[in-house]
Design a protein around this motif. Structure first.
Motif, PDB file in Angstrom:
ATOM      1  N   LEU A 178      18.810  11.112  25.639  1.00  0.00           N
ATOM      2  CA  LEU A 178      19.444  12.070  24.809  1.00  0.00           C
ATOM      3  C   LEU A 178      20.959  11.672  24.805  1.00  0.00           C
ATOM      4  O   LEU A 178      21.575  11.454  25.734  1.00  0.00           O
ATOM      5  N   VAL A 179      21.585  11.885  23.384  1.00  0.00           N
ATOM      6  CA  VAL A 179      22.984  11.482  23.395  1.00  0.00           C
ATOM      7  C   VAL A 179      23.788  12.598  22.427  1.00  0.00           C
ATOM      8  O   VAL A 179      22.741  12.945  21.733  1.00  0.00           O
ATOM      9  N   VAL A 180      24.945  12.760  22.693  1.00  0.00           N
ATOM     10  CA  VAL A 180      25.525  13.773  21.569  1.00  0.00           C
ATOM     11  C   VAL A 180      26.224  12.811  20.452  1.00  0.00           C
ATOM     12  O   VAL A 180      27.142  11.880  20.886  1.00  0.00           O
ATOM     13  N   PRO A 181      25.739  12.880  19.225  1.00  0.00           N
ATOM     14  CA  PRO A 181      26.045  11.877  18.096  1.00  0.00           C
ATOM     15  C   PRO A 181      27.495  12.086  17.678  1.00  0.00           C
ATOM     16  O   PRO A 181      28.148  13.115  18.064  1.00  0.00           O
ATOM     17  N   ALA A 182      28.042  10.884  17.576  1.00  0.00           N
ATOM     18  CA  ALA A 182      29.574  11.099  16.945  1.00  0.00           C
ATOM     19  C   ALA A 182      29.670  11.578  15.577  1.00  0.00           C
ATOM     20  O   ALA A 182      28.417  11.626  14.878  1.00  0.00           O
ATOM     21  N   ARG A 183      30.716  11.828  15.320  1.00  0.00           N
ATOM     22  CA  ARG A 183      31.112  12.496  14.027  1.00  0.00           C
ATOM     23  C   ARG A 183      30.632  11.307  12.752  1.00  0.00           C
ATOM     24  O   ARG A 183      29.900  11.996  11.779  1.00  0.00           O
ATOM     25  N   VAL A 184      30.258  10.441  13.001  1.00  0.00           N
ATOM     26  CA  VAL A 184      30.159   9.384  11.856  1.00  0.00           C
ATOM     27  C   VAL A 184      28.658   9.542  11.624  1.00  0.00           C
ATOM     28  O   VAL A 184      28.081   9.315  10.400  1.00  0.00           O
ATOM     29  N   TRP A 185      27.896  10.042  12.589  1.00  0.00           N
ATOM     30  CA  TRP A 185      26.348  10.010  12.370  1.00  0.00           C
ATOM     31  C   TRP A 185      26.264  11.196  11.492  1.00  0.00           C
ATOM     32  O   TRP A 185      25.428  11.009  10.586  1.00  0.00           O
ATOM     33  N   PHE A 186      26.831  12.269  11.370  1.00  0.00           N
ATOM     34  CA  PHE A 186      26.793  13.177  10.431  1.00  0.00           C
ATOM     35  C   PHE A 186      27.319  12.898   9.077  1.00  0.00           C
ATOM     36  O   PHE A 186      27.265  13.863   8.322  1.00  0.00           O
ATOM     37  N   SER A 187      28.233  11.866   9.163  1.00  0.00           N
ATOM     38  CA  SER A 187      28.808  11.547   7.644  1.00  0.00           C
ATOM     39  C   SER A 187      27.730  10.909   6.893  1.00  0.00           C
ATOM     40  O   SER A 187      28.272  10.507   5.565  1.00  0.00           O
ATOM     41  N   ARG A 188      26.646  10.736   7.074  1.00  0.00           N
ATOM     42  CA  ARG A 188      25.823  10.002   6.238  1.00  0.00           C
ATOM     43  C   ARG A 188      25.054  10.922   5.099  1.00  0.00           C
ATOM     44  O   ARG A 188      25.527  12.072   4.962  1.00  0.00           O
ATOM     45  N   GLU A 189      24.368  10.287   4.318  1.00  0.00           N
ATOM     46  CA  GLU A 189      23.957  11.173   3.296  1.00  0.00           C
ATOM     47  C   GLU A 189      23.078  12.267   3.919  1.00  0.00           C
ATOM     48  O   GLU A 189      22.164  12.090   4.800  1.00  0.00           O
ATOM     49  N   VAL A 190      23.058  13.370   3.191  1.00  0.00           N
ATOM     50  CA  VAL A 190      22.557  14.608   3.670  1.00  0.00           C
ATOM     51  C   VAL A 190      21.087  14.562   3.963  1.00  0.00           C
ATOM     52  O   VAL A 190      20.664  15.432   4.970  1.00  0.00           O
ATOM     53  N   ASP A 249      30.958  25.150  23.032  1.00  0.00           N
ATOM     54  CA  ASP A 249      30.130  26.124  23.290  1.00  0.00           C
ATOM     55  C   ASP A 249      28.598  25.814  22.404  1.00  0.00           C
ATOM     56  O   ASP A 249      27.737  26.429  22.717  1.00  0.00           O
ATOM     57  N   VAL A 250      28.692  25.100  21.333  1.00  0.00           N
ATOM     58  CA  VAL A 250      27.616  24.716  20.557  1.00  0.00           C
ATOM     59  C   VAL A 250      27.535  23.027  20.693  1.00  0.00           C
ATOM     60  O   VAL A 250      28.472  22.515  20.068  1.00  0.00           O
ATOM     61  N   VAL A 251      26.313  22.377  21.162  1.00  0.00           N
ATOM     62  CA  VAL A 251      26.366  20.995  20.784  1.00  0.00           C
ATOM     63  C   VAL A 251      24.949  20.691  20.815  1.00  0.00           C
ATOM     64  O   VAL A 251      23.959  21.044  21.047  1.00  0.00           O
ATOM     65  N   LEU A 252      24.798  19.535  19.877  1.00  0.00           N
ATOM     66  CA  LEU A 252      23.672  18.813  19.442  1.00  0.00           C
ATOM     67  C   LEU A 252      23.378  17.656  20.338  1.00  0.00           C
ATOM     68  O   LEU A 252      24.423  16.703  20.512  1.00  0.00           O
ATOM     69  N   HIS A 253      22.145  17.481  20.640  1.00  0.00           N
ATOM     70  CA  HIS A 253      21.770  16.004  21.426  1.00  0.00           C
ATOM     71  C   HIS A 253      20.633  15.524  20.754  1.00  0.00           C
ATOM     72  O   HIS A 253      19.817  16.290  19.965  1.00  0.00           O
ATOM     73  N   ARG A 254      20.456  14.106  20.489  1.00  0.00           N
ATOM     74  CA  ARG A 254      19.560  13.638  19.667  1.00  0.00           C
ATOM     75  C   ARG A 254      19.133  12.417  20.399  1.00  0.00           C
ATOM     76  O   ARG A 254      19.621  11.856  21.632  1.00  0.00           O
ATOM     77  N   HIS A 255      17.928  11.825  20.064  1.00  0.00           N
ATOM     78  CA  HIS A 255      17.449  10.726  21.030  1.00  0.00           C
ATOM     79  C   HIS A 255      18.379   9.465  20.733  1.00  0.00           C
ATOM     80  O   HIS A 255      18.779   9.068  19.585  1.00  0.00           O
ATOM     81  N   GLN A 256      18.515   8.604  21.697  1.00  0.00           N
ATOM     82  CA  GLN A 256      19.665   7.462  21.645  1.00  0.00           C
ATOM     83  C   GLN A 256      18.748   6.643  20.686  1.00  0.00           C
ATOM     84  O   GLN A 256      19.645   6.042  19.980  1.00  0.00           O
ATOM     85  N   VAL A 257      17.604   6.332  20.951  1.00  0.00           N
ATOM     86  CA  VAL A 257      16.814   5.568  19.987  1.00  0.00           C
ATOM     87  C   VAL A 257      16.136   6.390  18.621  1.00  0.00           C
ATOM     88  O   VAL A 257      15.341   7.045  19.034  1.00  0.00           O
ATOM     89  N   ALA A 258      16.884   6.276  17.599  1.00  0.00           N
ATOM     90  CA  ALA A 258      16.321   7.013  16.437  1.00  0.00           C
ATOM     91  C   ALA A 258      14.839   6.601  16.063  1.00  0.00           C
ATOM     92  O   ALA A 258      14.781   5.593  15.526  1.00  0.00           O
TER      93      ALA A 258
END
Length: 235
Positions: A21-33, A175-184
Protein backbone atom coordinates in the motif's frame (compact mmCIF):
# COMPACT_ATOMS: atom_id res chain seq x y z
CA UNK A 1 34.13 -8.17 18.68
CA UNK A 2 32.68 -7.80 15.20
CA UNK A 3 29.25 -6.29 14.67
CA UNK A 4 26.75 -8.78 13.26
CA UNK A 5 25.41 -7.89 9.84
CA UNK A 6 22.13 -5.99 9.78
CA UNK A 7 19.13 -8.22 9.33
CA UNK A 8 17.34 -7.70 6.05
CA UNK A 9 13.68 -6.83 6.47
CA UNK A 10 11.16 -9.48 5.57
CA UNK A 11 9.42 -8.81 2.24
CA UNK A 12 5.70 -8.01 2.36
CA UNK A 13 3.34 -10.96 2.30
CA UNK A 14 1.83 -10.81 -1.19
CA UNK A 15 -1.22 -12.73 0.04
CA UNK A 16 -2.06 -9.89 2.47
CA UNK A 17 -4.66 -7.62 0.81
CA UNK A 18 -2.95 -4.63 2.42
CA UNK A 19 0.55 -5.46 1.23
CA UNK A 20 2.23 -2.92 -1.04
CA UNK A 21 0.00 0.00 0.00
CA UNK A 22 1.11 3.57 -0.71
CA UNK A 23 -0.17 7.05 0.09
CA UNK A 24 -1.01 8.54 -3.31
CA UNK A 25 0.52 11.88 -4.30
CA UNK A 26 -1.77 14.83 -4.90
CA UNK A 27 -1.48 14.41 -8.66
CA UNK A 28 -3.27 11.05 -8.34
CA UNK A 29 -6.42 12.89 -7.20
CA UNK A 30 -6.01 15.52 -9.91
CA UNK A 31 -7.37 13.11 -12.52
CA UNK A 32 -10.88 12.96 -14.01
CA UNK A 33 -13.40 12.42 -11.20
CA UNK A 34 -14.78 9.12 -12.51
CA UNK A 35 -11.30 7.60 -12.75
CA UNK A 36 -10.59 8.67 -9.17
CA UNK A 37 -13.97 7.34 -7.98
CA UNK A 38 -13.46 3.90 -9.49
CA UNK A 39 -9.85 3.71 -8.25
CA UNK A 40 -10.94 4.54 -4.70
CA UNK A 41 -12.81 1.23 -4.56
CA UNK A 42 -10.75 -1.10 -2.40
CA UNK A 43 -8.55 1.71 -1.05
CA UNK A 44 -8.18 2.30 2.71
CA UNK A 45 -8.99 5.46 4.67
CA UNK A 46 -7.60 5.78 8.21
CA UNK A 47 -8.82 8.26 10.81
CA UNK A 48 -6.47 8.90 13.75
CA UNK A 49 -7.50 10.42 17.07
CA UNK A 50 -6.70 10.32 20.77
CA UNK A 51 -9.28 7.51 21.07
CA UNK A 52 -7.40 5.35 18.58
CA UNK A 53 -7.24 4.62 14.86
CA UNK A 54 -10.05 3.33 12.64
CA UNK A 55 -9.39 2.08 9.11
CA UNK A 56 -12.05 1.64 6.46
CA UNK A 57 -11.86 -0.26 3.16
CA UNK A 58 -13.90 1.76 0.66
CA UNK A 59 -16.60 -0.32 -1.06
CA UNK A 60 -19.00 2.25 -2.54
CA UNK A 61 -18.64 5.80 -3.88
CA UNK A 62 -20.45 8.39 -5.98
CA UNK A 63 -18.88 10.87 -8.42
CA UNK A 64 -19.97 14.53 -8.57
CA UNK A 65 -18.66 16.60 -11.47
CA UNK A 66 -19.07 20.20 -10.30
CA UNK A 67 -20.38 22.77 -12.78
CA UNK A 68 -21.37 20.05 -15.27
CA UNK A 69 -23.44 18.13 -12.75
CA UNK A 70 -26.84 19.38 -11.47
CA UNK A 71 -26.52 16.97 -8.55
CA UNK A 72 -23.30 18.61 -7.30
CA UNK A 73 -23.09 21.21 -4.54
CA UNK A 74 -20.83 23.21 -6.87
CA UNK A 75 -23.26 23.27 -9.80
CA UNK A 76 -24.18 26.91 -9.21
CA UNK A 77 -20.72 28.12 -8.25
CA UNK A 78 -18.59 28.66 -5.20
CA UNK A 79 -20.06 29.31 -1.75
CA UNK A 80 -18.70 29.30 1.78
CA UNK A 81 -20.10 25.81 2.18
CA UNK A 82 -18.47 24.21 -0.87
CA UNK A 83 -15.22 26.24 -0.98
CA UNK A 84 -13.06 23.15 -0.32
CA UNK A 85 -14.32 21.63 -3.57
CA UNK A 86 -12.50 24.42 -5.44
CA UNK A 87 -9.26 23.84 -3.52
CA UNK A 88 -6.45 21.44 -4.34
CA UNK A 89 -7.38 17.80 -4.92
CA UNK A 90 -6.82 15.20 -2.23
CA UNK A 91 -8.64 17.12 0.49
CA UNK A 92 -11.76 16.11 2.40
CA UNK A 93 -14.95 18.01 1.69
CA UNK A 94 -17.30 17.46 4.64
CA UNK A 95 -20.88 18.71 4.79
CA UNK A 96 -23.97 18.18 6.91
CA UNK A 97 -26.88 16.53 5.14
CA UNK A 98 -30.24 18.04 6.15
CA UNK A 99 -28.44 19.56 9.13
CA UNK A 100 -28.25 16.12 10.76
CA UNK A 101 -25.61 13.82 9.30
CA UNK A 102 -22.06 14.35 8.08
CA UNK A 103 -20.95 13.13 4.66
CA UNK A 104 -17.32 12.72 3.54
CA UNK A 105 -16.06 13.50 0.06
CA UNK A 106 -12.58 13.53 -1.47
CA UNK A 107 -11.87 16.40 -3.87
CA UNK A 108 -10.74 15.35 -7.36
CA UNK A 109 -9.56 17.00 -10.60
CA UNK A 110 -7.24 20.04 -10.80
CA UNK A 111 -7.56 22.99 -8.40
CA UNK A 112 -10.51 25.16 -9.39
CA UNK A 113 -12.45 22.30 -10.97
CA UNK A 114 -14.91 21.47 -8.15
CA UNK A 115 -15.34 17.72 -8.56
CA UNK A 116 -15.54 15.34 -5.62
CA UNK A 117 -16.17 11.71 -4.73
CA UNK A 118 -18.68 10.90 -1.99
CA UNK A 119 -17.69 7.96 0.22
CA UNK A 120 -20.95 6.02 0.50
CA UNK A 121 -19.94 2.83 2.29
CA UNK A 122 -17.06 0.72 3.50
CA UNK A 123 -15.84 -2.15 5.63
CA UNK A 124 -14.15 -1.38 8.94
CA UNK A 125 -10.95 -3.46 8.96
CA UNK A 126 -9.11 -1.93 11.95
CA UNK A 127 -10.47 -0.28 15.10
CA UNK A 128 -13.73 -2.22 14.97
CA UNK A 129 -14.42 -1.85 18.70
CA UNK A 130 -13.97 1.92 18.58
CA UNK A 131 -16.13 2.23 15.46
CA UNK A 132 -18.81 0.12 17.17
CA UNK A 133 -18.81 2.34 20.27
CA UNK A 134 -19.11 5.46 18.15
CA UNK A 135 -22.03 4.04 16.22
CA UNK A 136 -23.79 2.80 19.36
CA UNK A 137 -23.55 6.30 20.83
CA UNK A 138 -25.93 7.60 18.14
CA UNK A 139 -28.08 4.58 17.33
CA UNK A 140 -28.56 0.83 17.22
CA UNK A 141 -25.93 -1.36 15.57
CA UNK A 142 -27.07 -4.87 14.66
CA UNK A 143 -23.98 -6.19 12.84
CA UNK A 144 -20.43 -5.32 11.84
CA UNK A 145 -21.67 -5.14 8.26
CA UNK A 146 -23.72 -2.06 9.19
CA UNK A 147 -20.90 -0.10 10.87
CA UNK A 148 -20.13 2.02 7.81
CA UNK A 149 -22.94 1.04 5.41
CA UNK A 150 -24.12 4.43 4.21
CA UNK A 151 -22.38 7.83 4.24
CA UNK A 152 -23.68 9.02 7.62
CA UNK A 153 -22.72 5.78 9.38
CA UNK A 154 -19.33 5.89 7.66
CA UNK A 155 -18.58 9.35 9.05
CA UNK A 156 -19.64 8.36 12.57
CA UNK A 157 -17.58 5.16 12.53
CA UNK A 158 -14.48 7.12 11.51
CA UNK A 159 -15.22 9.82 14.10
CA UNK A 160 -15.17 12.59 11.49
CA UNK A 161 -17.32 15.71 11.37
CA UNK A 162 -17.01 19.32 10.14
CA UNK A 163 -13.67 19.66 11.92
CA UNK A 164 -12.21 17.38 9.23
CA UNK A 165 -13.33 19.66 6.39
CA UNK A 166 -10.24 20.44 4.30
CA UNK A 167 -8.11 17.64 5.79
CA UNK A 168 -5.32 16.50 3.46
CA UNK A 169 -5.51 12.74 2.84
CA UNK A 170 -2.16 12.79 0.99
CA UNK A 171 -0.18 13.41 4.21
CA UNK A 172 1.14 10.10 5.55
CA UNK A 173 1.34 11.49 9.09
CA UNK A 174 -1.99 13.31 9.00
CA UNK A 175 -5.11 12.65 11.05
CA UNK A 176 -6.90 11.33 7.97
CA UNK A 177 -4.87 9.47 5.36
CA UNK A 178 -5.66 7.35 2.31
CA UNK A 179 -3.72 4.28 1.20
CA UNK A 180 -4.15 2.49 -2.10
CA UNK A 181 -2.48 -0.49 -3.72
CA UNK A 182 0.86 0.36 -5.30
CA UNK A 183 -0.08 -1.49 -8.47
CA UNK A 184 -3.48 -0.24 -9.58
CA UNK A 185 -5.81 -3.17 -10.15
CA UNK A 186 -9.44 -2.14 -10.41
CA UNK A 187 -11.58 -4.65 -8.52
CA UNK A 188 -14.72 -6.03 -10.13
CA UNK A 189 -17.34 -3.34 -9.75
CA UNK A 190 -20.71 -2.15 -10.96
CA UNK A 191 -22.27 1.26 -11.58
CA UNK A 192 -25.74 2.74 -11.41
CA UNK A 193 -27.77 5.82 -10.46
CA UNK A 194 -26.76 7.84 -7.41
CA UNK A 195 -28.75 7.47 -4.21
CA UNK A 196 -31.32 10.05 -3.15
CA UNK A 197 -30.33 12.71 -5.72
CA UNK A 198 -33.30 14.83 -6.75
CA UNK A 199 -33.94 16.92 -9.85
CA UNK A 200 -31.99 16.58 -13.08
CA UNK A 201 -28.98 15.12 -11.26
CA UNK A 202 -31.10 12.15 -10.21
CA UNK A 203 -31.73 10.95 -13.74
CA UNK A 204 -30.01 7.58 -13.59
CA UNK A 205 -29.73 7.16 -17.35
CA UNK A 206 -27.75 10.42 -17.55
CA UNK A 207 -25.82 10.07 -14.30
CA UNK A 208 -25.05 6.40 -13.51
CA UNK A 209 -22.21 7.72 -11.35
CA UNK A 210 -22.46 5.47 -8.33
CA UNK A 211 -19.76 2.78 -8.23
CA UNK A 212 -19.53 -0.20 -5.91
CA UNK A 213 -17.62 -3.44 -5.43
CA UNK A 214 -19.46 -6.46 -6.81
CA UNK A 215 -20.94 -8.86 -4.21
CA UNK A 216 -19.76 -6.66 -1.33
CA UNK A 217 -22.08 -6.97 1.69
CA UNK A 218 -21.36 -3.49 3.06
CA UNK A 219 -22.68 -1.67 -0.02
CA UNK A 220 -25.76 0.40 0.84
CA UNK A 221 -29.20 -0.16 -0.62
CA UNK A 222 -30.33 1.99 -3.54
CA UNK A 223 -33.06 4.54 -2.81
CA UNK A 224 -34.36 7.11 -5.30
CA UNK A 225 -34.95 10.66 -4.15
CA UNK A 226 -38.27 11.35 -2.46
CA UNK A 227 -40.82 12.67 -4.92
CA UNK A 228 -44.04 14.16 -3.47
CA UNK A 229 -47.16 12.55 -4.93
CA UNK A 230 -49.01 14.50 -7.61
CA UNK A 231 -52.73 14.45 -8.31
CA UNK A 232 -52.06 11.93 -11.09
CA UNK A 233 -50.07 9.68 -8.75
CA UNK A 234 -52.79 9.85 -6.11
CA UNK A 235 -55.65 8.98 -8.46
Amino acid sequence: MSTPPARRPEPPDASDPRAFLVVPARVWFSREVHAVARDLLGAYLTSRSSEGDVTLRITEVEAYAGAEDPGSHAYRGRTSRNAVMFAEPGRLYVYRHLGLHHCLNIVAEPTGSPAAVLLRAGEIVDGVDLAWRRRESVGVVDSQRQLARGPARLAVALGLDMRANGADVTEAGGDVVLHRHQVAVLPTHKSGPRVGVSGAGGEGNRFPWRYWLTDERTVSAYRPAYRPPTSVDAS
